[in-house]
Design an enzyme around this catalytic site. Structure first.
Site, PDB file in Angstrom:
ATOM      1  CD  GLU A  67      90.710 113.709  39.551  1.00 38.59           C
ATOM      2  OE1 GLU A  67      91.933 113.948  39.383  1.00 38.59           O
ATOM      3  OE2 GLU A  67      89.959 113.303  38.634  1.00 38.59           O
ATOM      4  CB  THR A 105      94.491 118.451  36.491  1.00 34.88           C
ATOM      5  OG1 THR A 105      95.320 117.437  35.899  1.00 34.88           O
ATOM      6  CG2 THR A 105      93.629 119.086  35.397  1.00 34.88           C
ATOM      7  N   GLY A 145      97.428 117.893  28.507  1.00 38.00           N
ATOM      8  CA  GLY A 145      96.918 118.401  27.239  1.00 38.00           C
ATOM      9  C   GLY A 145      97.351 117.634  26.015  1.00 38.00           C
ATOM     10  CD  GLU A 168      94.571 112.884  25.923  1.00 36.93           C
ATOM     11  OE1 GLU A 168      95.002 111.733  26.064  1.00 36.93           O
ATOM     12  OE2 GLU A 168      94.899 113.834  26.688  1.00 36.93           O
ATOM     13  CG  ASN A 224      98.455 110.237  26.155  1.00 36.38           C
ATOM     14  OD1 ASN A 224      98.145 110.614  27.287  1.00 36.38           O
ATOM     15  ND2 ASN A 224      98.091 110.901  25.071  1.00 36.38           N
ATOM     16  CG  ASP A 275      95.335 107.749  26.845  1.00 37.46           C
ATOM     17  OD1 ASP A 275      96.318 108.413  27.193  1.00 37.46           O
ATOM     18  OD2 ASP A 275      94.190 107.938  27.299  1.00 37.46           O
ATOM     19  CG  ASN A 296      93.210 107.323  35.142  1.00 40.17           C
ATOM     20  OD1 ASN A 296      93.662 108.429  35.389  1.00 40.17           O
ATOM     21  ND2 ASN A 296      92.822 106.964  33.923  1.00 40.17           N
TER      22      ASN A 296
END
Length: 575
Positions: A83, A181, A197, A199, A275, A320, A410
């Site tokens: 990416e 990231t 993080g 989630e 989210n 999300d 995204n």
């Protein structure tokens, strides 16, 4: 405004009647800002506005078909999607690979200058558990230093010449469920980093550090903590009124895992927040509420991190629908008035145009074909008008909704071309069955979404998508309308726009070049699955196009591909 903010005077210049004056105004607009050398790619989105536009035009629609490989370099680290958006400064390319691996290459030849491997193990071998892959989106540069955020939460400054460590700081609690990231950003004498993080259950924040020493200058949280501990500032006190229950136990979320952009003139840093933790609002905030500042664009004073304004794209996020997707600063003529705006196409499927000084919503229109969670955005309230089935938790009834958690857009960067007035947006259509979990007990180290899929035989039939699963949209941000589209043959990468009337796009296993005005394909080359985002630069009068791609499958390893036309073809920045 400086030309680095989207070449704001271009449209106005085209209204001139006298041709000589029009040409003069045109070239004033295209004179690069002192902060961005014309042939370099010195920041994550090339310029501070993150337009990913380069005025280089040696490669154009006439000769792009003659692009050939200039050099390649195999990234000696695999195991995750690529990416990275490499930087190119003073003839050196700086990029990243999986697990926060950093490299420096001679941008003329691809010869390795140095590499730095932090030796972070993956989750199977005791390393951090990343939500969505051990990826890294790139580095930042200031003076003699390169900055990189590591998967384990460290921010490291490396010497540009040697790759040796100048300083390192742990930006997250060591051993926690936070990860990094995203690429750092630099605002004057500060380097700024967020984290991910949500989630797993964390509380989002961004931190600014002194570029020379690594000392913390400020830290700003994006969601409130436990009220019993007091609030860090008035913004957190206001936000707490929009939450209920014991949200702080699972952190609340709102991580800034990607989007940040800096307006040097206004001295504002803009964040895109993520989210909620957990996803399902009935567990996170059982009495409802907007849950500020989840899924929001937030403007901060870059000197001290103080809150200035926010616009929430998805109040009370249940799906999300992060607003961490790339942000871009433009100056647009809208209804006869030049407006300083920030634009974003977040996961929820609406393209937003917001006044970047005041936070006023100017327009919001659906850019995805499949959008069923809301019908439109009410411009009077600034809020989405939700469909009756959208609140699956509150309704206690599962529902197929579009888009799903991967979003209508995204991490893949969009780009802007001031010559066409268009944004080139890698979009997608998808659907997902949202259902509230029967129970949720927060467990550190594990996903805590508060959702379930239910038994497949008990779900209603999955609705068919009306649009292609992936595509490239040419979007007019001034009118907030689609100009043209090109369906993709596979997954999307990011986009690059150039002065040669070209848009470069990673799609499927290919890097393709399109005519920026029509979308007609002009060139294509197979580079491998998992395309990142292309960049361009010039050295010694020769323009290059670079992309990282390949996931170590189908005999195509993770690789940096660089292309150019043969020497003597075309000239840079000709009239």
């Amino acid at each position: 405004m400086s030309p680095q903010f989207g070449y704001p005077c271009l449209r106005a210049s085209l209204n001139f009647v006298l041709y000589p004056l029009m040409v003069l105004a045109f070239w004033i607009c295209l004179t690069p800002s002192p902060a961005v050398a014309q042939g370099e790619w010195a920041a994550h989105g090339r310029d501070l506005a993150e337009t990913r536009y380069s005025p280089l035009n040696q490669i154009d629609t006439e000769n792009v078909g003659r692009l050939e490989i200039a050099w390649t370099w195999d990234i000696p680290k695999a195991g995750a999607r690529l990416e990275t958006s490499p930087l190119v400064v003073d003839g050196v390319m700086y990029g990243t690979g999986p697990l926060s691996f950093v490299f420096a290459l001679d941008a003329r030849t691809g010869e390795e200058k140095w590499r730095w491997d932090p030796a972070i193990p993956d989750a199977r071998h005791g390393g951090p558990g990343a939500c969505c892959g051990n990826v890294n989106r790139g580095v930042a540069l200031h003076g003699d230093k390169i900055f990189v955020g590591l998967l384990d939460g460290r921010l490291v400054a490396l010497n540009r010449e040697s790759g040796t460590v100048e300083w390192t700081v742990q930006t997250t609690p060591a051993g926690s469920d936070y990860t990094i990231t995203g690429a750092p950003r630099v605002a004057r004498d500060k380097v700024i980093i967020g984290n991910g993080g949500a989630e797993y259950g964390v509380r989002g924040y961004v931190t600014a550090y002194d570029v020379e020493r690594g000392d913390q200058v400020w830290r700003t949280y994006t969601v409130p903590g436990n009220p019993a501990d007091g609030f860090e500032n008035d913004a957190m006190r206001v936000a707490a009124d929009t939450w209920t229950g014991n949200w702080w136990i699972a952190g609340g979320g709102g991580t800034v895992w990607d989007a940040m952009v800096y307006d040097e003139t206004a001295n504002l840093l803009y964040l895109g927040t993520g989210n909620g933790a957990p996803w399902n609002r009935e567990y996170r905030s059982p009495g409802g509420g907007d849950n500020l500042y989840l899924s929001s664009i937030v403007a901060l004073n870059a000197d001290n991190g103080e809150y200035v304004w926010h616009y929430q794209t998805t109040p009370g996020d249940d799906w999300d629908y992060t607003a961490t997707q790339p942000l871009m600063l433009l100056d647009l003529e809208i209804e006869g008035e030049v407006r300083e705006v920030i634009v974003q196409a977040p996961k929820n499927g609406f393209f937003y145009v917001v006044d970047r000084i005041t936070g006023e919503l100017i327009s919001a229109e659906a850019f995805t074909d499949d959008l069923t969670w809301a019908t439109h955005v009410d411009l009077l309230t600034g809020r989405p008008v939700e469909s009756s089935e959208a609140r699956y938790g509150m309704n206690r009834r599962g529902a197929w909704l579009s888009p799903g958690p991967t979003g209508a857009h995204n991490w893949r960067p969009m780009s802007w071309n001031p010559l066409t007035g268009l944004v080139y947006l890698p979009a997608q259509n998808n659907t997902y069955y949202y259902q509230m979990a029967e129970q949720l007990e927060y467990t550190p180290g594990r996903w805590n979404t508060g959702t379930g899929r239910g038994r497949s035989e008990q779900r209603p039939e999955r609705p068919q998508l009306t649009g292609p699963s992936t595509l490239l949209l040419a979007w007019d941000p001034a009118t907030n309308q689609e100009a043209w589209r090109v369906p993709s043959a596979g997954g999307n990468g990011g986009t690059l726009s150039t002065g040669g009337n070209l848009t470069f796009w990673g799609t499927g296993s290919n890097l393709v070049a399109l005519d920026a005005r029509s979308g007609e394909q002009a060139w294509s080359f197979e580079v491998g699955r998992g395309t990142a985002t292309p960049i361009t630069y010039s050295i010694d009068g020769r323009q290059y196009i670079t992309i990282a791609a390949g996931m170590g499958v189908q005999n195509l390893p993770p690789r940096v591909w660089t292309f150019s036309v043969e020497e003597g073809v075309g000239s840079l920045n000709r009239n």
